[in-house]
Enzyme design. Structure first.
Site, PDB file in Angstrom:
ATOM      1  N   CYS A   7       0.964  -1.258   0.003  1.00  0.00           N
ATOM      2  CA  CYS A   7       0.054   0.377   0.510  1.00  0.00           C
ATOM      3  C   CYS A   7       0.679   0.891  -0.232  1.00  0.00           C
ATOM      4  O   CYS A   7       2.173   1.241   0.801  1.00  0.00           O
ATOM      5  CB  CYS A   7      -0.799  -0.011   1.005  1.00  0.00           C
ATOM      6  SG  CYS A   7      -1.880   1.196   0.926  1.00  0.00           S
ATOM      7  N   CYS A  34     -16.996  -9.389   5.290  1.00  0.00           N
ATOM      8  CA  CYS A  34     -15.844  -8.317   4.539  1.00  0.00           C
ATOM      9  C   CYS A  34     -14.874  -8.402   3.893  1.00  0.00           C
ATOM     10  O   CYS A  34     -13.714  -9.445   4.365  1.00  0.00           O
ATOM     11  CB  CYS A  34     -15.993  -6.979   5.617  1.00  0.00           C
ATOM     12  SG  CYS A  34     -16.761  -6.484   6.702  1.00  0.00           S
TER      13      CYS A  34
END
Length: 344
Positions: A63, A107
């Protein structure tokens, strides 16, 4: 019981809380605060039902954001390696297992600053397949470009997770690669598309109590309260800037949960990251204080989490049970914006 020394909580919904009011809540004697939070909780929920969600990292590591708590950031030297997006079959297999273990919501989290259109198409396929299993769907994909929230809604997405993490005043101590307003803008897009919001924060990052109050104020003063409010306790990971952050007093964590319940009485307050190091007694206090949702499974993205069997055993000991309902009775824009106050 004499609560004359503590303010009485009016449980009507508000969106105009001040930091001073919330700090006053934190200062209420511990047992009085829990009593009042539990009283509010009973007005809106069955106190013996816990909503269960499972979180799967569908794209791990690499990320570009510099969140000080996150082992997936390329800015930190951690043991987390960058991995490609999981296949559709891998996600469906994990979702099927989660449902079999009692989860009602699945999720999916991707370590992106924001999703590219090609990747979003694959996520949309995952959402559709998970929906066919009878599970609620939630994704956390970072910031959204115009039109992407509408695509997710069309696919049948139930929830979008996008945490504020901390207060506006403390935010730049934790993240510099995106602004607080960036996060608020994404939440606004999600709301506009008609998707339910999952939004909370992290405590124990070295912040002051005023910053915890500021986080709760930011959440409670959104135009509509998040349907789910995850309260994360920092998981200290070697190689991140917060690896040696001072531990948060467990009673302060419970106070944070109780205040969240009072400020957002219709929201599901979720115990999220950090439960691996929480005692059964601490979690039980959180349930009494108004927490009524858990992230279950042995891992939350890349950090440990209690095994499902341990959670089931704890709930059984407490006489609690995982809820089998979908808990989607309210539409995102139906939240009452009534006024309320703290009165002596």
């Amino acid at each position: 019981m004499d609560l004359s020394s503590s303010p009485t909580i009016q449980s009507q919904l508000r969106h105009d809380w001040t930091i001073a009011e919330i700090l006053n809540l934190f200062e209420i004697p511990f047992t009085d605060l829990l009593y009042q939070a539990h009283t509010v909780h009973r007005q809106y929920f069955d106190p013996n039902q816990i909503q269960a969600s499972t979180l799967l990292s569908i794209k791990t590591g690499g990320c570009p954001e510099d969140c000080a708590y996150c082992p997936q950031s390329v800015h930190h030297q951690t043991s987390v390696e960058s991995e490609p997006l999981l296949s559709l079959n891998q996600v469906v297999e994990a979702a099927t297992q989660a449902k079999a273990q009692g989860a009602g919501r699945f999720c999916m989290g991707a370590a992106w600053r924001s999703p590219k259109e090609k990747s979003l198409e694959k996520i949309i396929g995952m959402i559709k397949e998970v929906k066919t299993l009878g599970l609620e769907t939630c994704v956390t994909l970072g910031m959204l470009a115009p039109g992407q929230a509408e695509q997710l809604k069309a696919a049948g997405l139930d929830y979008y997770n996008h945490n504020l993490d901390t207060s506006p005043e403390f935010y730049e101590e934790i993240i510099t690669t995106r602004t607080y307003q960036d996060r608020l803008d994404t939440l606004a897009q999600v709301r506009e598309a008609g998707i339910h919001v999952c939004c909370g924060g992290i405590v124990g990052m070295g912040e002051e109590r005023s910053h915890r109050a500021g986080l709760l104020a930011s959440l409670a003063n959104l135009p509509y309260h998040p349907e789910s409010v995850p309260i994360n306790q920092l998981v200290k990971v070697a190689g991140t800037p917060l690896a040696n952050a001072p531990s948060l007093d467990p009673f302060e964590f419970v106070r944070t949960v109780a205040c969240a319940r009072i400020l957002m009485p219709q929201s599901f307050v979720r115990l999220s990251a950090g439960r691996e190091t929480m005692s059964d007694e601490l979690q039980a206090l959180c349930f009494f204080a108004g927490a009524n949702s858990l992230f279950c499974g042995d891992k939350l993205l890349t950090t440990p989490n209690p095994e499902m069997n341990r959670d089931q055993q704890l709930l059984k000991r407490l006489g609690l049970a995982f809820s089998a309902t979908k808990n989607l009775e309210k539409t995102p824009n139906s939240t009452c914006q009534c006024s309320a106050s703290l009165s002596s």
